[in-house]
Design an enzyme around this catalytic site. Structure first.
Site, PDB file in Angstrom:
ATOM      1  N   ILE A  78       0.827  -1.206   0.000  1.00 26.15           N
ATOM      2  CA  ILE A  78       0.000   0.000   0.000  1.00 26.15           C
ATOM      3  C   ILE A  78       0.868   1.267   0.000  1.00 26.15           C
ATOM      4  CG2 ILE A  78      -0.345   0.148   2.517  1.00 26.15           C
ATOM      5  CD1 ILE A  78      -2.943   0.857  -0.211  1.00 26.15           C
ATOM      6  N   ALA A  79       2.045   1.151   0.596  1.00 25.95           N
ATOM      7  CA  ALA A  79       2.958   2.310   0.600  1.00 25.95           C
ATOM      8  C   ALA A  79       3.337   2.683  -0.837  1.00 25.95           C
ATOM      9  CB  ALA A  79       4.203   1.992   1.418  1.00 25.95           C
TER      10      ALA A  79
ATOM     11  N   SER B 207      11.968   2.045   6.729  1.00 32.01           N
ATOM     12  CA  SER B 207      11.689   0.613   6.632  1.00 32.01           C
ATOM     13  C   SER B 207      12.518  -0.090   7.702  1.00 32.01           C
ATOM     14  CB  SER B 207      12.110   0.143   5.232  1.00 32.01           C
ATOM     15  OG  SER B 207      12.129  -1.248   5.158  1.00 32.01           O
TER      16      SER B 207
ATOM     17  N   TYR C 173      12.201   2.553  11.774  1.00 35.37           N
ATOM     18  CA  TYR C 173      11.043   3.452  11.748  1.00 35.37           C
ATOM     19  C   TYR C 173      11.281   4.722  12.584  1.00 35.37           C
ATOM     20  CZ  TYR C 173       8.459  -0.611   9.931  1.00 35.37           C
ATOM     21  OH  TYR C 173       8.032  -1.674   9.177  1.00 35.37           O
TER      22      TYR C 173
ATOM     23  N   LYS D  31      -5.978   1.895   7.864  1.00 32.74           N
ATOM     24  CA  LYS D  31      -7.070   1.139   8.445  1.00 32.74           C
ATOM     25  C   LYS D  31      -6.637  -0.328   8.571  1.00 32.74           C
ATOM     26  CE  LYS D  31      -8.231  -1.387   5.693  1.00 32.74           C
ATOM     27  NZ  LYS D  31      -7.502  -2.436   4.955  1.00 32.74           N
TER      28      LYS D  31
ATOM     29  N   ASP E  39      -9.311  -6.505   7.914  1.00 31.38           N
ATOM     30  CA  ASP E  39      -8.677  -6.109   6.654  1.00 31.38           C
ATOM     31  C   ASP E  39      -9.676  -5.471   5.693  1.00 31.38           C
ATOM     32  OD1 ASP E  39      -6.335  -5.912   5.017  1.00 31.38           O
ATOM     33  OD2 ASP E  39      -7.321  -7.319   3.690  1.00 31.38           O
TER      34      ASP E  39
HETATM   35  N1  LIG Z   1      -6.114   1.742   2.213  1.00 30.80           N
HETATM   36  C1  LIG Z   1      -6.031   0.638   1.468  1.00 30.80           C
HETATM   37  O1  LIG Z   1      -6.556   0.565   0.359  1.00 30.80           O
HETATM   38  C2  LIG Z   1      -5.230  -0.509   1.970  1.00 30.80           C
HETATM   39  C3  LIG Z   1      -4.919  -1.560   1.108  1.00 30.80           C
HETATM   40  C4  LIG Z   1      -4.109  -2.582   1.573  1.00 30.80           C
HETATM   41  C5  LIG Z   1      -3.654  -2.553   2.888  1.00 30.80           C
HETATM   42  N2  LIG Z   1      -4.010  -1.538   3.712  1.00 30.80           N
HETATM   43  C6  LIG Z   1      -3.527  -1.490   5.107  1.00 30.80           C
HETATM   44  O2  LIG Z   1      -2.163  -1.096   5.053  1.00 30.80           O
HETATM   45  C7  LIG Z   1      -1.384  -1.808   6.007  1.00 30.80           C
HETATM   46  C8  LIG Z   1      -0.248  -2.517   5.271  1.00 30.80           C
HETATM   47  O3  LIG Z   1      -0.790  -3.380   4.282  1.00 30.80           O
HETATM   48  P1  LIG Z   1       0.079  -3.856   3.000  1.00 30.80           P
HETATM   49  O4  LIG Z   1      -0.864  -4.542   2.101  1.00 30.80           O
HETATM   50  O5  LIG Z   1       0.908  -2.762   2.490  1.00 30.80           O
HETATM   51  O6  LIG Z   1       0.992  -4.952   3.703  1.00 30.80           O
HETATM   52  P2  LIG Z   1       2.418  -5.467   3.247  1.00 30.80           P
HETATM   53  O7  LIG Z   1       2.560  -5.409   1.782  1.00 30.80           O
HETATM   54  O8  LIG Z   1       2.621  -6.759   3.952  1.00 30.80           O
HETATM   55  O9  LIG Z   1       3.394  -4.370   3.854  1.00 30.80           O
HETATM   56  C9  LIG Z   1       3.448  -4.085   5.219  1.00 30.80           C
HETATM   57  C10 LIG Z   1       4.814  -3.502   5.549  1.00 30.80           C
HETATM   58  O10 LIG Z   1       4.884  -3.368   6.963  1.00 30.80           O
HETATM   59  C11 LIG Z   1       6.216  -3.599   7.411  1.00 30.80           C
HETATM   60  N3  LIG Z   1       6.246  -4.651   8.455  1.00 30.80           N
HETATM   61  C12 LIG Z   1       6.640  -4.455   9.727  1.00 30.80           C
HETATM   62  N4  LIG Z   1       6.570  -5.584  10.436  1.00 30.80           N
HETATM   63  C13 LIG Z   1       6.129  -6.538   9.594  1.00 30.80           C
HETATM   64  C14 LIG Z   1       5.882  -7.912   9.757  1.00 30.80           C
HETATM   65  N5  LIG Z   1       6.046  -8.549  10.917  1.00 30.80           N
HETATM   66  N6  LIG Z   1       5.446  -8.591   8.677  1.00 30.80           N
HETATM   67  C15 LIG Z   1       5.236  -7.975   7.509  1.00 30.80           C
HETATM   68  N7  LIG Z   1       5.468  -6.647   7.308  1.00 30.80           N
HETATM   69  C16 LIG Z   1       5.932  -5.942   8.343  1.00 30.80           C
HETATM   70  C17 LIG Z   1       7.001  -4.004   6.188  1.00 30.80           C
HETATM   71  O11 LIG Z   1       7.658  -2.835   5.736  1.00 30.80           O
HETATM   72  P3  LIG Z   1       9.222  -2.637   5.904  1.00 30.80           P
HETATM   73  O12 LIG Z   1       9.861  -3.961   5.597  1.00 30.80           O
HETATM   74  O13 LIG Z   1       9.515  -1.581   4.926  1.00 30.80           O
HETATM   75  O14 LIG Z   1       9.476  -2.227   7.322  1.00 30.80           O
HETATM   76  C18 LIG Z   1       5.977  -4.400   5.156  1.00 30.80           C
HETATM   77  O15 LIG Z   1       6.420  -4.163   3.865  1.00 30.80           O
HETATM   78  C19 LIG Z   1      -2.364  -2.737   6.738  1.00 30.80           C
HETATM   79  O16 LIG Z   1      -2.763  -2.133   7.926  1.00 30.80           O
HETATM   80  C20 LIG Z   1      -3.554  -2.843   5.778  1.00 30.80           C
HETATM   81  O17 LIG Z   1      -4.790  -3.028   6.458  1.00 30.80           O
HETATM   82  C21 LIG Z   1      -4.774  -0.512   3.271  1.00 30.80           C
END
Ligand SMILES: NC(=O)c1ccc[n+]([C@@H]2O[C@H](COP(=O)([O-])OP(=O)(O)OC[C@H]3O[C@@H](n4cnc5c(N)ncnc54)[C@H](OP(=O)(O)O)[C@@H]3O)[C@@H](O)[C@H]2O)c1
Length: 329
Positions: free
Chosen positions: A14-15, A35, A57, A96, A177
């Protein structure tokens, strides 16, 4: 403020989308990224032109002149990351679900109020043009009094027990989620419910994979909501009124198109072709509020976020979903 300097914590899927949208948001600049992994941070900064990158972070506060930080870590880290930024009086846009439970959410809101620093849940759909159009149609009385909402959001991701969707340690499950989207739509148009009933299928990792929710609202209206990571569903939404229906087409939470259906009238179709993923609009809201010296968004008040966190807790209580980190507090 000519340029608004953004930071991002947690550089996952999402980032990337948020950073891509920031690049198309007038006045926004991605300045700092953080990160757990320095290489990922360096690469992300290079890709999106951020001038500062960090391998932890907490180091993001070393960046001078940050106007806001977007928190995009898994659900279990939202509280910790938010509290840290707020303690340094950095405005926060937190993904969220806002937190794991109401207890965490109250701490986050309390800290924002103590520090008099801006905080907003990243409920991006609130600020989409389609949502504004829907609220306008309802306010104009185009469908009359709202009698019900029906919404589903389901998809079948690969089963990865350690990943954030299925892992209870990361606050996984369908409800937190994607179940938050049908709940958001229902409470946005009908207000908080007076009664809640929920049933779920809890999968092998201990998170909800399929959850059905019925809400009863003040005026007697019912919301029929379904969320699942066990099967693909059409992911549509309907707002039923006395004299018409608003139909959000699949996938409804992206809200790119909708129809207004009324008896005896031609259906009206609204299409919003966006050149962005949709995160631009929430980013603009943060920029507008922070620049105006506000500590919360009038369009997405913190009390509304807290009320929905309470609702999520009640649903989790009914379906027997708790997370390991909650049992130690
Ligand atoms: N608004 C929307 O449309 C939307 C869509 C999808 C998700 N989200 C929300 O955004 C958040 C992240 O979702 P995402 O889909 O981006 O997830 P993701 O691809 O798994 O990325 C999460 C990031 O969090 C960090 N992280 C820290 N501890 C972790 C751990 N134990 N396991 C995995 N990652 C860890 C990592 O970044 P670093 O390695 O860089 O530290 C990882 O890349 C969630 O809260 C989700 O509900 C929102």
């Amino acid at each position: 403020m000519d340029t608004f300097n953004w930071g991002i914590i947690g550089l996952g899927r999402i980032a990337h989308k948020f950073a891509a949208d920031l690049a198309k948001t007038p006045g926004a600049k991605l300045t700092a990224v953080a990160s757990r992994d320095m290489d990922r941070s360096t690469e992300f900064a290079r890709q999106y032109g951020a001038s500062h990158c960090y391998g932890a972070y907490e180091d993001i506060i070393q960046c001078p002149d940050l106007d806001a930080v977007y928190i995009a870590t898994p659900n279990n880290l939202h509280r910790e990351n938010t509290l840290f930024c707020l303690a340094h009086q950095i405005p926060v846009l937190c993904e969220k679900p806002f937190s794991i439970n109401i207890h965490e959410a109250r701490q986050m809101v309390q800290e924002a109020r103590t520090q008099q620093t801006f905080l907003m849940e990243a409920f991006w759909t609130r600020f989409l043009p389609t949502t504004q159009k829907m609220l306008q149609l309802i306010a104009e009385g185009q469908i009359g009094e709202i009698l019900g909402v029906k919404a589903d959001f389901g998809f079948k991701p690969p089963f990865e027990p350690e990943g954030r969707l299925f892992n209870p340690e990361l606050g996984g499950g369908a409800l937190l989620d994607i179940g938050v989207y049908p709940l958001f739509l229902s409470t946005l148009v009908l207000g908080m419910p007076t009664e809640v009933t929920a049933k779920a299928y809890i999968g092998s990792t201990g998170v909800d994979e399929d959850t059905a929710i019925i809400l009863r609202h003040q005026n007697g209206a019912l919301s029929h909501l379904h969320t699942t990571i066990r099967m693909g569903t059409k992911s549509e939404a309907f707002i039923y009124g006395e004299t018409g229906t608003i139909h959000f087409h699949s996938r409804f939470h992206e809200m790119t198109s909708m129809s207004l259906l009324r008896e005896g009238k031609r259906p009206e179709f609204f299409q919003f072709n966006q050149e962005v993923h949709g995160y631009t609009f929430e980013a603009q809201e943060v920029m507008r509020c922070v620049s105006a010296g506000l500590t919360e968004s009038p369009g997405l008040e913190l009390d509304y976020t807290l009320a929905r966190m309470e609702l999520l807790d009640e649903i989790r209580r009914q379906i027997g979903l708790s997370f390991p980190m909650e049992n130690v507090e």
